[in-house]
Structures are given as C-alpha cells and as structure tokens.
Scaffold this active site. Structure first.
Site, short mmCIF file in Angstrom:
data_model
loop_
_atom_site.label_atom_id
_atom_site.label_comp_id
_atom_site.label_asym_id
_atom_site.label_seq_id
_atom_site.Cartn_x
_atom_site.Cartn_y
_atom_site.Cartn_z
N ALA A 1 46.99 33.83 35.83
CA ALA A 1 46.45 33.06 36.95
C ALA A 1 44.93 32.89 36.90
O ALA A 1 44.33 32.46 37.89
CB ALA A 1 46.86 33.75 38.25
N ASN B 1 47.62 41.72 38.25
CA ASN B 1 47.76 41.70 36.79
C ASN B 1 46.55 41.03 36.14
O ASN B 1 46.14 41.39 35.03
CB ASN B 1 49.02 40.91 36.40
CG ASN B 1 50.29 41.70 36.66
OD1 ASN B 1 50.67 42.54 35.87
ND2 ASN B 1 50.93 41.44 37.78
N HIS C 1 40.57 33.62 42.80
CA HIS C 1 40.00 34.65 41.92
C HIS C 1 38.58 34.23 41.54
O HIS C 1 38.38 33.12 41.03
CB HIS C 1 40.83 34.81 40.65
CG HIS C 1 42.26 35.13 40.92
ND1 HIS C 1 42.69 36.34 41.43
CD2 HIS C 1 43.39 34.39 40.76
CE1 HIS C 1 44.00 36.33 41.56
NE2 HIS C 1 44.45 35.15 41.16
#
Ligand SMILES: NC(=O)C1=CN([C@@H]2O[C@H](COP(=O)(O)OP(=O)(O)OC[C@H]3O[C@@H](n4cnc5c(N)ncnc54)[C@H](OP(=O)(O)O)[C@@H]3O)[C@@H](O)[C@H]2O)C=CC1
Ligand SMILES: O=C([O-])CC(=O)C(=O)O
Length: 260
Positions: free
Chosen positions: A124, A182, A212
């Site tokens: 991601a 992760n 993020h």
C-alpha cells in the site's frame, strides 16, 4: 504462469477477478486456491474457474509454479517454508511476518538453496526504490512512517477527531497491529530495519482513506511521500493499491526491461 493462491478474502478475490475474469495479465491465471471455508467452494469455483481445496498437501501437488500468500502473518509462518521446499516461487503480501528476523533469514536461505524467488510487493505504499538506493550506499539516516486510517479500522474505542494509538519502532508496531501496518515492514526491509524504522499510527474519525506519510533523510537529501489510498470495498483496513501492487509484481517477474 500457473498460480496458487493462499487465502480468498479481499485481496484474494480481487486477484481472482483481475487475473481469471478480467484477464489483466493474459499469461497468468490462478489455477488453485487454498482456503478453509469449504462451504463456498462450489460458488467460487463457478465464478472464477479455479480449483478450490482445503488440504494444503493437495494444493502443493497441483500444477502451480508460483504461490501468492494473501491471508495473514500467521499463514506466512505456517506455509511459507513448505511452499519453497516444494520448489515454488512465493509472493508474500502479509510481509509483516518477516519482522521475525529468524524467519526472514530462513526463507531467504532456503530460496537461494532451491533456486526459487520470493517476491515482496510494495503493497500500500511506494518509495522503496529511494530507500534501497540510499541505504546501499550508507546515505540513509532516518525513516519514519505515519499511518492514518479511519478510526473504526484501528480501534473499537470512540475517537473524537484523532487518537495516536502507537508511536515507536516498526517491529513493535506490527506486533500490536498485525493487520494494519505491514507497510512498515516492507519499508524496514528496504531501508534501515524494523528497529530503526519509526512508526506512528493514528486513528482518525475524519478520514475515509488509508493515508501513509513517509519521510526519509540522510546525506542524500530528504524524501517525502504522502499517499492517500482508497480502501478496498470489503475490507476498509486494506488499500486498493495493495492488490494493484501484486499485479504489477507479477507483470514484472519475467520482463526483460526493468523500470525503477
Ligand atoms: N503489504 C501491504 O501493504 C498490505 C498487506 N495486507 C495484508 O494482506 C493480507 C490479506 O489482506 P485482505 O485480503 O484484505 O484480508 P482479508 O481478511 O479480507 O482476507 C484474508 C483471508 O485469508 C484467510 N486466511 C486466514 N488465515 C488463513 C490460513 N491459515 N489459511 C488459509 N486462509 C487463511 C481468511 O479466511 P478465513 O475465513 O478462513 O479466516 C480470509 O479470507 C492481510 O494479512 C493484510 O494485513 C493488507 C494491505 C496492505
Ligand atoms: O492497506 C494499507 O493501507 C496498509 C495495511 O493495511 C498494512 O500495511 O497492513
């Protein structure tokens, strides 16, 4: 490419749809799926045209060259070694399992011995090329990731605005949030390791995306990346990009020309 898939949740179904129904990679197909819920086998095999099984031995014996793990960190612990021992390439998306240095080394050594490849997609996030290049030449000094997700993806608590749930090293972040961070471990593997990579996890009642924000610094300069991911429809914890990154990894596997 004949693919075996472990796990048929959100990412698993996305891969089945993309490869077996939409044909995004015409030479790749998911032949066999290992999953635990036997009651869905008939419906799923009619929809996607794969063989479904709940016996891991049968799964490994089927005609597959590459296994994609799209399940959980625990599934990596359980099955990764056996997959490589059976001479298959392996793609891991629950990459948080590799925060365990012992497991990481074991899988790497085993794949070298067997001549197989382990693929770890960027998932991601992005920017791993920058970390790899700067780390290799000692130009990387600090890496921080701040992850902000809709509050309900991270906690059962009522959150007014935002709440920082974690602030510490990546190895501890993945221990506490195994289904949500992760990304911090792929970042660690590309850069400074899970002890030096700093993580902040924020539950935010005002966002609908998985955000993020990565910052890396060193003698090379400064790197910032901010990614606002749309979540997958059936699992808001997981960003759509995670599935897309697997398709891209599969596409690049045998290409003569490599970008990045
Ligand atoms: N690297 C990255 O950037 C990202 C990684 N991820 C990770 O990817 C993984 C998959 O995500 P997602 O598809 O959204 O998750 P889901 O929860 O939607 O699906 C996971 C599936 O795996 C199955 N499963 C769990 N354990 C096993 C097992 N031992 N053997 C076989 N099947 C098993 C579950 O089935 P059952 O009903 O049997 O439990 C479930 O259907 C997760 O670990 C997630 O944290 C997600 C996003 C980004
Ligand atoms: O999908 C995301 O945005 C990140 C995620 O869940 C993970 O890294 O485990």
């Amino acid at each position: 490419m004949k693919i075996g898939l472990i796990g048929c949740g959100n990412i698993g179904k996305f891969l089945l749809q993309s490869l077996n129904c939409d044909g995004f990679l015409p030479d790749s197909r998911i032949e066999t799926v290992y999953m635990r819920k036997k009651q869905s086998f008939k419906e799923l095999s009619e929809r996607y045209g794969s063989h479904f099984c709940d016996d891991f031995g049968d799964f490994l014996q089927s005609d597959i060259d590459l296994v994609i793990e799209a399940a959980t960190i625990q599934a990596v612990r359980l099955y990764a070694r056996t997959v490589i021992e059976h001479g298959k390439d392996l793609l891991i998306i629950s990459v948080g399992a590799l925060a365990d240095n012992g497991l990481f080394k074991q899988l790497k050594q085993l794949s070298e011995l067997k001549g197989n490849k382990i693929h770890l997609p960027s998932g991601a996030i992005g920017g791993l090329d920058v970390l790899k290049a700067t780390q290799l030449t000692g130009q990387l000094e600090s890496v921080t990731i701040t992850t902000r997700k809709p509050a309900a993806s991270l906690t059962d608590k009522a959150v007014d605005n935002e709440l920082t749930l974690f602030d510490g090293p990546a190895f501890e972040a993945i221990r506490q949030f195994p289904k949500n961070i992760n990304v911090s471990i792929i970042l660690s593997l590309a850069g400074l390791g899970a002890e030096k990579t700093k993580v902040r996890i924020i539950a935010d009642s005002n966002v609908t995306k998985n955000i993020h924000c990565i910052e890396a610094t060193g003698p090379f300069g400064k790197f910032n990346l901010n990614i606002e991911n749309n979540p997958m429809p059936n699992n808001p914890k997981t960003s759509y990009l995670a599935g897309l990154s697997i398709l891209s990894t599969l596409k690049c596997r045998h290409e003569a020309l490599e970008i990045g």
